[in-house]
Design an enzyme around this catalytic site. Structure first.
Site, short mmCIF file in Angstrom:
data_model
loop_
_atom_site.label_atom_id
_atom_site.label_comp_id
_atom_site.label_asym_id
_atom_site.label_seq_id
_atom_site.Cartn_x
_atom_site.Cartn_y
_atom_site.Cartn_z
N ASN A 9 0.87 -1.18 0.00
CA ASN A 9 0.00 0.00 0.00
C ASN A 9 0.91 1.23 0.00
O ASN A 9 1.47 1.58 1.02
CB ASN A 9 -0.89 -0.04 1.26
N LYS A 11 0.13 4.24 -0.33
CA LYS A 11 -0.52 5.45 0.23
C LYS A 11 -0.30 6.63 -0.72
O LYS A 11 -0.22 6.43 -1.93
CB LYS A 11 -0.01 5.72 1.64
N HIS A 94 -9.62 1.22 4.42
CA HIS A 94 -8.39 1.41 5.20
C HIS A 94 -8.67 2.39 6.35
O HIS A 94 -9.46 3.31 6.20
CB HIS A 94 -7.28 1.94 4.29
N GLU A 96 -7.09 4.82 7.46
CA GLU A 96 -6.87 6.23 7.13
C GLU A 96 -8.07 6.81 6.38
O GLU A 96 -8.41 7.98 6.54
CB GLU A 96 -5.56 6.38 6.33
N GLU A 166 -5.66 -4.84 10.35
CA GLU A 166 -4.67 -3.81 10.61
C GLU A 166 -5.04 -3.03 11.87
O GLU A 166 -5.82 -2.06 11.79
CB GLU A 166 -4.59 -2.83 9.43
N GLY A 172 2.15 2.38 10.77
CA GLY A 172 3.10 3.48 10.65
C GLY A 172 3.78 3.87 11.95
O GLY A 172 4.40 4.92 12.05
N SER A 213 3.14 -1.98 10.42
CA SER A 213 4.57 -2.02 10.72
C SER A 213 5.24 -3.35 10.37
O SER A 213 6.16 -3.79 11.07
CB SER A 213 4.83 -1.65 12.19
#
Ligand code: PGA
Length: 254
Positions: A9, A11, A94, A96, A166, A172, A213
């Site tokens: 991904n 991003k 996701h 985010e 996730e 991150g 991560s």
């Protein structure tokens, strides 16, 4: 047996020129990795250039989001009809997107159904926040995201979905979940939800990834876990060497 899947991904990183550079570096490294499905999910603006570079390789292409309508007056949006010409996979829901763009289980649900209708394979993300984790609400939150996000989804006729667990606190942050902890959520929450939605047999067929991560040096331990079928990789997918190490780790457990 479920074939391992490692998806990158990207991003909101990589201009077209940068994407070409990264993929040219990745392709020869990944060509020798066997027994694992590798997928790159660049930004929309890179899809055409990356698709050209992936032609004739065993590496799949995915997007990171889409609208649920095939077309219409939705300025700034990209549709499943458009994506289907370019990509095979699409990341949906996701964290985010949920956090910064107010996506809900209901919008994720519409998107999943639309993706399947247009022949795309959705990679549906679920996962609890730090706060939810610390108040022992992981099972409740992940179960709700699964059951509401996939409500009424029909997988007949060979349609395929992929789930990515996730935990938001692991994305991150450099603080990955423990392999045992992640596997437990898959075994106790995600596969039972899949069984409720699609039946027992299907719950053993759908691939479930871990994300958060994952790096070259911690990936292997996740792939030894019985319920973890691969990884959704953010930061490390932008580094050819790291991403290749993750793919190789998945291959050696296939
Ligand atoms: P990370 O991101 O690997 O950088 O933690 C994972 C993701 O957001 O999919």
């Amino acid at each position: 047996m479920r074939k391992p899947l490692v998806a990158g991904n990207w991003k909101m990183f990589m201009t077209v020129a940068e994407a070409r550079h990264l993929v040219a570096d990745l392709v020869p490294r990944l060509q020798t990795v066997e027994g694992v499905q590798i997928v790159l999910c660049p930004p929309f603006t890179d899809l055409l250039a990356v698709a050209a570079l992936l032609e004739g390789t065993n590496i799949g292409l995915g997007a990171q989001n889409m609208h649920w309508e095939p077309n219409g007056a939705y300025t700034g949006e990209i549709s499943p009809l458009m994506l289907a010409e370019l990509a095979k996979y699409v990341i949906l829901g996701h964290s985010e997107r949920r956090t910064y763009f107010h996506e809900t289980d209901e919008t994720v649900n519409r998107k999943v159904k639309a993706a399947l209708e247009y022949g795309l394979i959705p990679i549906v993300c679920v996962g609890e926040s730090l706060d939810e984790n610390e108040s022992n609400r992981t099972a409740e939150v992940v179960s709700r995201q699964m059951l509401k996000g996939l409500e009424g989804v029909d997988l007949s006729g060979g349609k395929e979905i992929v789930i990515a667990y996730e935990p938001v606190w692991a994305i991150g942050t450099g603080r990955a979940a423990t392999p045992e902890g992640a596997n437990q959520v898959l075994a106790d929450v995600i596969r039972p939800a899949l069984a409720e939605l699609f039946g027992q047999e299907m719950s053993q067929v759908v691939r479930v990834l871990y994300g958060g991560s994952v790096k070259g040096d911690n990936a292997a331990q996740f792939f030894t876990m019985p319920d973890i079928d691969g990884a959704l990789v953010g930061g490390a997918s932008l580094k050819a060497e790291d991403f290749t190490r993750i793919a190789q780790a998945a291959a050696s457990h296939s």
